[in-house]
Design a protein around this motif. Structure first.
Motif, PDB file in Angstrom:
ATOM      1  N   GLU A 162      99.276  43.519  65.129  1.00 42.47           N
ATOM      2  CA  GLU A 162      98.128  42.624  65.303  1.00 42.47           C
ATOM      3  C   GLU A 162      97.320  42.462  64.011  1.00 42.47           C
ATOM      4  OE1 GLU A 162      94.221  42.245  68.208  1.00 42.47           O
ATOM      5  OE2 GLU A 162      95.294  44.131  68.108  1.00 42.47           O
ATOM      6  N   TRP A 163      97.624  43.203  62.972  1.00 42.57           N
ATOM      7  CA  TRP A 163      96.840  43.261  61.740  1.00 42.57           C
ATOM      8  C   TRP A 163      96.741  41.896  61.071  1.00 42.57           C
ATOM      9  CZ3 TRP A 163      94.149  47.465  60.610  1.00 42.57           C
ATOM     10  CH2 TRP A 163      93.523  47.522  59.378  1.00 42.57           C
ATOM     11  N   TYR A 164      95.537  41.519  60.663  1.00 40.27           N
ATOM     12  CA  TYR A 164      95.323  40.264  59.941  1.00 40.27           C
ATOM     13  C   TYR A 164      95.512  40.478  58.446  1.00 40.27           C
ATOM     14  CZ  TYR A 164      93.297  38.129  64.099  1.00 40.27           C
ATOM     15  OH  TYR A 164      93.104  37.616  65.352  1.00 40.27           O
ATOM     16  N   MET A 165      95.924  39.436  57.750  1.00 39.51           N
ATOM     17  CA  MET A 165      96.129  39.522  56.308  1.00 39.51           C
ATOM     18  C   MET A 165      94.811  39.730  55.563  1.00 39.51           C
ATOM     19  SD  MET A 165      99.088  36.708  55.623  1.00 39.51           S
ATOM     20  CE  MET A 165      99.354  37.151  53.921  1.00 39.51           C
ATOM     21  N   ILE A 166      93.715  39.205  56.092  1.00 39.33           N
ATOM     22  CA  ILE A 166      92.398  39.393  55.474  1.00 39.33           C
ATOM     23  C   ILE A 166      91.784  40.647  56.098  1.00 39.33           C
ATOM     24  CG2 ILE A 166      90.100  38.385  55.201  1.00 39.33           C
ATOM     25  CD1 ILE A 166      91.498  35.635  55.312  1.00 39.33           C
ATOM     26  N   ASP A 167      91.565  41.676  55.283  1.00 40.89           N
ATOM     27  CA  ASP A 167      91.099  42.980  55.783  1.00 40.89           C
ATOM     28  C   ASP A 167      89.843  42.879  56.636  1.00 40.89           C
ATOM     29  OD1 ASP A 167      93.174  44.276  54.542  1.00 40.89           O
ATOM     30  OD2 ASP A 167      92.011  44.924  52.811  1.00 40.89           O
ATOM     31  N   GLN A 168      88.909  42.030  56.234  1.00 42.00           N
ATOM     32  CA  GLN A 168      87.616  41.940  56.918  1.00 42.00           C
ATOM     33  C   GLN A 168      87.771  41.536  58.386  1.00 42.00           C
ATOM     34  OE1 GLN A 168      84.666  42.611  55.075  1.00 42.00           O
ATOM     35  NE2 GLN A 168      83.751  42.719  57.074  1.00 42.00           N
ATOM     36  N   TYR A 169      88.801  40.766  58.726  1.00 43.02           N
ATOM     37  CA  TYR A 169      89.020  40.341  60.103  1.00 43.02           C
ATOM     38  C   TYR A 169      89.384  41.494  61.025  1.00 43.02           C
ATOM     39  CZ  TYR A 169      89.253  35.480  58.428  1.00 43.02           C
ATOM     40  OH  TYR A 169      88.985  34.258  57.878  1.00 43.02           O
ATOM     41  N   ASN A 170      89.815  42.592  60.474  1.00 41.14           N
ATOM     42  CA  ASN A 170      90.275  43.734  61.265  1.00 41.14           C
ATOM     43  C   ASN A 170      89.174  44.727  61.602  1.00 41.14           C
ATOM     44  OD1 ASN A 170      93.150  43.023  61.150  1.00 41.14           O
ATOM     45  ND2 ASN A 170      92.892  43.386  58.973  1.00 41.14           N
ATOM     46  N   PHE A 171      87.990  44.559  61.019  1.00 38.78           N
ATOM     47  CA  PHE A 171      86.938  45.559  61.159  1.00 38.78           C
ATOM     48  C   PHE A 171      85.614  44.968  61.625  1.00 38.78           C
ATOM     49  CE2 PHE A 171      89.819  47.370  58.030  1.00 38.78           C
ATOM     50  CZ  PHE A 171      90.021  48.626  58.559  1.00 38.78           C
ATOM     51  N   ALA A 172      84.833  45.830  62.252  1.00 37.83           N
ATOM     52  CA  ALA A 172      83.433  45.542  62.577  1.00 37.83           C
ATOM     53  C   ALA A 172      82.603  46.642  61.922  1.00 37.83           C
ATOM     54  CB  ALA A 172      83.218  45.536  64.081  1.00 37.83           C
ATOM     55  N   TYR A 201      78.075  43.815  62.659  1.00 37.38           N
ATOM     56  CA  TYR A 201      78.507  42.723  61.793  1.00 37.38           C
ATOM     57  C   TYR A 201      80.029  42.629  61.889  1.00 37.38           C
ATOM     58  CZ  TYR A 201      80.081  40.136  57.783  1.00 37.38           C
ATOM     59  OH  TYR A 201      80.721  39.222  56.990  1.00 37.38           O
ATOM     60  N   ALA A 202      80.511  41.490  62.325  1.00 38.40           N
ATOM     61  CA  ALA A 202      81.944  41.211  62.358  1.00 38.40           C
ATOM     62  C   ALA A 202      82.131  39.762  61.943  1.00 38.40           C
ATOM     63  CB  ALA A 202      82.515  41.451  63.745  1.00 38.40           C
ATOM     64  N   VAL A 203      83.121  39.526  61.122  1.00 40.14           N
ATOM     65  CA  VAL A 203      83.407  38.171  60.675  1.00 40.14           C
ATOM     66  C   VAL A 203      83.967  37.377  61.848  1.00 40.14           C
ATOM     67  CG1 VAL A 203      84.846  36.780  59.142  1.00 40.14           C
ATOM     68  CG2 VAL A 203      83.858  38.901  58.326  1.00 40.14           C
ATOM     69  N   ARG A 204      83.449  36.196  62.029  1.00 43.63           N
ATOM     70  CA  ARG A 204      83.987  35.318  63.075  1.00 43.63           C
ATOM     71  C   ARG A 204      85.303  34.742  62.565  1.00 43.63           C
ATOM     72  NH1 ARG A 204      80.550  31.893  66.906  1.00 43.63           N
ATOM     73  NH2 ARG A 204      82.198  31.159  68.245  1.00 43.63           N
ATOM     74  N   ILE A 205      86.367  35.010  63.277  1.00 46.36           N
ATOM     75  CA  ILE A 205      87.695  34.569  62.856  1.00 46.36           C
ATOM     76  C   ILE A 205      87.836  33.084  63.189  1.00 46.36           C
ATOM     77  CG2 ILE A 205      90.174  34.898  63.185  1.00 46.36           C
ATOM     78  CD1 ILE A 205      89.509  37.815  63.900  1.00 46.36           C
ATOM     79  N   PRO A 206      88.165  32.267  62.197  1.00 43.29           N
ATOM     80  CA  PRO A 206      88.250  30.826  62.448  1.00 43.29           C
ATOM     81  C   PRO A 206      89.445  30.460  63.329  1.00 43.29           C
ATOM     82  CG  PRO A 206      89.013  31.329  60.241  1.00 43.29           C
ATOM     83  CD  PRO A 206      88.489  32.608  60.818  1.00 43.29           C
ATOM     84  N   ALA A 207      89.266  29.430  64.137  1.00 47.35           N
ATOM     85  CA  ALA A 207      90.364  28.950  64.970  1.00 47.35           C
ATOM     86  C   ALA A 207      91.290  28.039  64.174  1.00 47.35           C
ATOM     87  CB  ALA A 207      89.814  28.206  66.174  1.00 47.35           C
ATOM     88  N   LYS A 208      90.718  27.313  63.213  1.00 48.47           N
ATOM     89  CA  LYS A 208      91.520  26.448  62.349  1.00 48.47           C
ATOM     90  C   LYS A 208      91.056  26.620  60.921  1.00 48.47           C
ATOM     91  CE  LYS A 208      92.656  22.935  65.710  1.00 48.47           C
ATOM     92  NZ  LYS A 208      92.688  21.540  66.041  1.00 48.47           N
ATOM     93  N   PRO A 209      91.896  26.859  59.986  1.00 48.30           N
ATOM     94  CA  PRO A 209      93.296  27.175  60.150  1.00 48.30           C
ATOM     95  C   PRO A 209      93.449  28.557  60.764  1.00 48.30           C
ATOM     96  CG  PRO A 209      92.701  27.479  57.860  1.00 48.30           C
ATOM     97  CD  PRO A 209      91.484  26.930  58.575  1.00 48.30           C
ATOM     98  N   LEU A 210      94.414  28.706  61.621  1.00 44.00           N
ATOM     99  CA  LEU A 210      94.646  29.959  62.318  1.00 44.00           C
ATOM    100  C   LEU A 210      95.026  31.044  61.317  1.00 44.00           C
ATOM    101  CD1 LEU A 210      94.691  30.995  65.226  1.00 44.00           C
ATOM    102  CD2 LEU A 210      97.144  30.626  65.219  1.00 44.00           C
ATOM    103  N   PRO A 211      94.287  32.152  61.263  1.00 45.78           N
ATOM    104  CA  PRO A 211      94.615  33.193  60.293  1.00 45.78           C
ATOM    105  C   PRO A 211      95.957  33.838  60.614  1.00 45.78           C
ATOM    106  CG  PRO A 211      92.848  33.904  61.727  1.00 45.78           C
ATOM    107  CD  PRO A 211      93.149  32.494  62.079  1.00 45.78           C
ATOM    108  N   LYS A 212      96.599  34.322  59.577  1.00 43.52           N
ATOM    109  CA  LYS A 212      97.940  34.886  59.727  1.00 43.52           C
ATOM    110  C   LYS A 212      97.874  36.387  59.953  1.00 43.52           C
ATOM    111  CE  LYS A 212     100.094  31.360  56.975  1.00 43.52           C
ATOM    112  NZ  LYS A 212     100.931  31.023  55.850  1.00 43.52           N
ATOM    113  N   HIS A 213      98.786  36.847  60.795  1.00 40.11           N
ATOM    114  CA  HIS A 213      98.956  38.280  61.002  1.00 40.11           C
ATOM    115  C   HIS A 213     100.005  38.792  60.021  1.00 40.11           C
ATOM    116  CE1 HIS A 213      96.627  38.820  64.696  1.00 40.11           C
ATOM    117  NE2 HIS A 213      97.022  37.610  65.023  1.00 40.11           N
TER     118      HIS A 213
END
Length: 184
Positions: free
Chosen positions: A87-97, A118-130
């Motif tokens: 499930e890990w996202y390529m952008i580290d910040q998306y994985n943590f709160a 504080y958690a980064v809101r993951i955008p729906a478009k473009p869909l981030p890559k795992h």
């Protein structure tokens, strides 16, 4: 002698005829360079135990007031098996709160005071890559997290925060111990 001169001219004439006869169809712009595939409606990943893992953070961090602070954390695998987090996202910040609370300067910290999240809101478009994260036994992954709450301070202002970092993934839950961030 004449046959030597005719051969190159015949080759050029023959090549011109071949190129002139071929038809080239142009691709529409929207299809060019894209691979079309169907994704399942809902991807389900398996739960991963964090029993043999640790999210290591420094005991205290010095930050500059008025700017966001970047933190390097380590995800350590102490177990005997490789950990694979699909499930890990390529952008580290998306994985943590990041959970934080400001310590009052004039009185001791009340332990009942809630943490802000504080958690980064993951955008729906473009869909981030795992990108699957693999950590071998007795190994670690070094990850970068931004803590923007120090940027809310005025330059030169002093503040202290109690902070906890935790994964925000559905399948892999782990959190760090409490640590201090001092902004000056």
């Amino acid at each position: 002698m004449r046959t030597k001169n005719l051969f190159p001219m015949a080759a050029v004439l023959f090549g011109t005829l071949l190129c002139g006869c071929s038809t080239v169809t142009e691709m529409p712009d929207e299809d060019y360079g894209h691979v079309k595939f169907k994704r399942p409606d809902k991807v389900v990943y398996e739960q991963i135990s964090a029993r043999d893992c640790q999210l290591a953070v420094p005991e205290e961090v010095q930050a500059v007031a008025g700017t966001s602070c970047d933190l390097e954390v380590q995800l350590i695998n102490y177990g005997r098996k490789e950990i694979v987090i699909k499930e890990w996202y390529m952008i580290d910040q998306y994985n943590f709160a990041v959970f934080y609370r400001k310590i009052p300067a004039d009185r001791p910290l009340d332990n009942k005071m809630p943490f802000k999240k504080y958690a980064v809101r993951i955008p729906a478009k473009p869909l981030p890559k795992h990108a699957e994260l693999r950590i071998n036994p007795s190994n670690r992954a070094v990850l970068n997290i931004t803590m923007p709450f120090t940027g809310e301070l005025n330059p030169g202002e002093n503040a202290a925060y109690e902070v906890i970092v935790a994964t925000s993934l559905n399948t892999f839950k782990i959190r760090s111990k409490k640590f201090m961030v001092y902004a000056r």
